[in-house]
Design an enzyme around this catalytic site. Structure first.
Site, PDB file in Angstrom:
ATOM      1  N   HIS A 193       0.850  -1.204   0.000  1.00 28.54           N
ATOM      2  CA  HIS A 193       0.000   0.000   0.000  1.00 28.54           C
ATOM      3  C   HIS A 193       0.882   1.249   0.000  1.00 28.54           C
ATOM      4  CE1 HIS A 193      -3.444  -2.474   1.997  1.00 28.54           C
ATOM      5  NE2 HIS A 193      -3.412  -2.650   0.687  1.00 28.54           N
TER       6      HIS A 193
ATOM      7  N   HIS B 128     -12.036  -9.130  -6.004  1.00 27.39           N
ATOM      8  CA  HIS B 128     -11.664  -7.813  -5.475  1.00 27.39           C
ATOM      9  C   HIS B 128     -10.836  -7.123  -6.553  1.00 27.39           C
ATOM     10  CE1 HIS B 128     -10.296  -4.717  -2.822  1.00 27.39           C
ATOM     11  NE2 HIS B 128      -9.252  -5.337  -2.316  1.00 27.39           N
TER      12      HIS B 128
ATOM     13  N   GLU C 141      -8.660  -4.557  -6.279  1.00 30.46           N
ATOM     14  CA  GLU C 141      -7.381  -3.944  -5.910  1.00 30.46           C
ATOM     15  C   GLU C 141      -6.257  -4.533  -6.751  1.00 30.46           C
ATOM     16  OE1 GLU C 141      -5.224  -2.482  -1.750  1.00 30.46           O
ATOM     17  OE2 GLU C 141      -6.740  -4.068  -1.715  1.00 30.46           O
TER      18      GLU C 141
ATOM     19  N   ASP D 279      -3.292  -5.541  -6.512  1.00 30.04           N
ATOM     20  CA  ASP D 279      -2.475  -6.696  -6.167  1.00 30.04           C
ATOM     21  C   ASP D 279      -3.176  -8.006  -6.516  1.00 30.04           C
ATOM     22  OD1 ASP D 279      -4.216  -5.811  -4.147  1.00 30.04           O
ATOM     23  OD2 ASP D 279      -3.149  -6.870  -2.577  1.00 30.04           O
TER      24      ASP D 279
ATOM     25  N   HIS E  12     -12.077  -5.860   2.370  1.00 32.09           N
ATOM     26  CA  HIS E  12     -12.008  -4.568   3.040  1.00 32.09           C
ATOM     27  C   HIS E  12     -12.325  -3.380   2.109  1.00 32.09           C
ATOM     28  CE1 HIS E  12      -7.764  -3.429   1.616  1.00 32.09           C
ATOM     29  NE2 HIS E  12      -8.003  -4.578   1.056  1.00 32.09           N
TER      30      HIS E  12
ATOM     31  N   ASP F 192      -9.057 -11.087   0.401  1.00 32.05           N
ATOM     32  CA  ASP F 192      -8.219 -10.503   1.447  1.00 32.05           C
ATOM     33  C   ASP F 192      -8.570 -10.994   2.852  1.00 32.05           C
ATOM     34  OD1 ASP F 192      -6.288  -8.992   0.124  1.00 32.05           O
ATOM     35  OD2 ASP F 192      -7.646  -7.314  -0.168  1.00 32.05           O
TER      36      ASP F 192
ATOM     37  N   TYR G  92      -2.187  -8.297  10.178  1.00 31.09           N
ATOM     38  CA  TYR G  92      -3.017  -8.008   9.008  1.00 31.09           C
ATOM     39  C   TYR G  92      -4.393  -7.513   9.455  1.00 31.09           C
ATOM     40  CZ  TYR G  92      -4.809  -8.907   4.245  1.00 31.09           C
ATOM     41  OH  TYR G  92      -5.337  -8.799   2.988  1.00 31.09           O
TER      42      TYR G  92
ATOM     43  N   HIS H  29      -3.778 -13.775  -0.139  1.00 28.44           N
ATOM     44  CA  HIS H  29      -2.407 -13.539   0.341  1.00 28.44           C
ATOM     45  C   HIS H  29      -2.077 -14.593   1.377  1.00 28.44           C
ATOM     46  CE1 HIS H  29      -1.927  -9.659  -1.588  1.00 28.44           C
ATOM     47  NE2 HIS H  29      -2.937  -9.136  -0.940  1.00 28.44           N
TER      48      HIS H  29
END
Length: 400
Positions: free
Chosen positions: A23, A79, A81, A83, A145, A164, A192, A225
């Site tokens: 991030h 998701h 995002e 990554d 999230h 996530d 996390y 992850h």
């Protein structure tokens, strides 16, 4: 590297051993991470999530060795995002018409990221996708999230792909929770949770209760992850429920920054005072300018009481103190107590400012704090120890 995790599912992701910041520079990854992508082969073939953009070409090249890309019938984007979706542009150049299943917000966000009008199929909780022998069941997980997040459950194989949620930034070729060091695994898991999911505690409880009420058979939880949970996979869900309910251990965390060690001396004297009256409490002391901010936040998450100290500089606080207070405020901790301390030379505003910031962060401040001028002498040390004793007595009465 690819390997089978069940009869119908293969892991086709990427382990990133070297990454140390996430991030931007907001999250430290001392133990690296992984970008977990999964290939499901039934009568229909599905790819669930991809990897971060820097590994996009490598990901697609490796995927071609595993399967003819034209045989991928569907892509699931749990998701948006980057990554998790970063390899989509590279992949969609090869198979541009493949449907991408995601939430309504997922489609919106993916368009905003990549400015492509791919073949998006929007889904909501309870929608299913028939693969032949088995089905995918979609579960929206809004704000776990991001607003676009969702889980995907594979019937028959009884696997929850949770993106996530339930993950960790933890690189290991062992890949499973029954193979890795569980002390490391849980430390990375709580870090996390503390740094990413704390603001969404009520939603975490609601979503896990919803999933448990469905009584789905569960063989594995596969996050995007870190480590796959296959030995008693619901143990991490149980931990999330515990952490989401304003989690506290019998701990005091003391955070300080100092210019010429006067505030450090105060921190140590306060700690000694706490221990004099409360020998069972765990005390951890961190210089916020020398220690990793995410590790500090993890200890704040675990604490009943947080003491924050800083020298006064330019009628304010030291920069690392201001930064850690801003992080704490953003995470919205509940049910914690706090107090301020600090040294000063002539104006002495730091303690009042820290107290105000702790209140803004939702902490119950136990007093107006303590400040000492210049380098603490013996009398000042006694005052700091007495301050610590008062802290120790207060938390002694609040042990659950």
């Amino acid at each position: 590297m690819t390997f089978k995790i069940s009869n119908k599912v293969a892991w086709v992701g990427k382990i990133d051993w070297e990454i140390r910041d996430y991030h931007g520079k907001e999250y430290s990854t001392h133990k690296g991470t992984s970008y977990n992508s999964y290939l499901v082969r039934d009568e229909k073939t599905v790819l669930i999530d991809t990897v971060w953009q820097p590994f996009g070409k490598e990901f697609v090249s490796n995927l071609k060795k595993e399967i003819d890309l034209n045989k991928i019938d569907y892509i699931i984007a749990n998701h948006s995002e980057v990554d998790h979706s970063g390899a989509l542009p590279e992949l969609m150049r090869e198979i541009p018409n493949t449907p991408i299943y995601c939430t309504k917000n997922g489609a919106k966000f993916l368009k905003a990221h990549y400015h492509k009008n791919w073949n998006f199929i929007e889904v909501k909780t309870g929608d299913t996708l028939d693969l032949g022998e088995n089905k995918l069941v979609f579960l929206e997980a809004r704000m776990l999230h991001w607003p676009d997040s969702m889980f995907t459950y594979l019937t028959g194989e009884n696997i929850l792909f949770s993106n996530d949620a339930f993950g960790q930034h933890y690189a290991s070729e062992l890949m499973y929770n029954d193979k890795v060091d569980n002390a490391e695994l849980y430390q990375e898991s709580i870090k996390y949770y503390a740094n990413i999911l704390t603001p969404f505690n009520p939603l975490v409880v609601k979503k896990i209760d919803e999933i448990l009420s469905m009584n789905l058979p569960l063989e594995m939880i596969c996050p995007s992850h870190g480590i796959i949970w296959r030995n008693n996979p619901l143990q991490i869900a149980d931990k999330y429920l515990e952490w989401a309910k304003n989690y506290k251990e019998n701990q005091v965390t003391i955070i300080y920054d100092t210019m010429w060690n006067a505030t450090r001396t105060m921190a140590e004297a306060i700690s000694n005072g706490i221990k004099e009256v409360n020998k069972d409490v765990t005390i951890k002391i961190y210089n916020s300018s020398n220690n990793d901010k995410n590790d500090i936040v993890t200890e704040v998450f675990k604490s009943k009481m947080v003491l924050v100290g800083s020298s006064t500089i330019n009628k304010g606080v030291l920069s690392s103190t201001a930064a850690i207070l801003e992080m704490i405020k953003g995470l919205g901790f509940k049910g914690k107590k706090g107090a301020a301390f600090g040294s000063y030379g002539w104006s002495g505003e730091s303690v009042k400012l820290i107290t105000e910031e702790l209140k803004k962060a939702g902490f119950e401040t136990i007093n107006d704090g303590i400040r000492e001028m210049w380098n603490p002498d013996d009398d000042a040390i006694v005052r700091c120890k007495d301050f610590g004793k008062s802290v120790g007595e207060i938390i002694g009465y609040t042990i659950q």
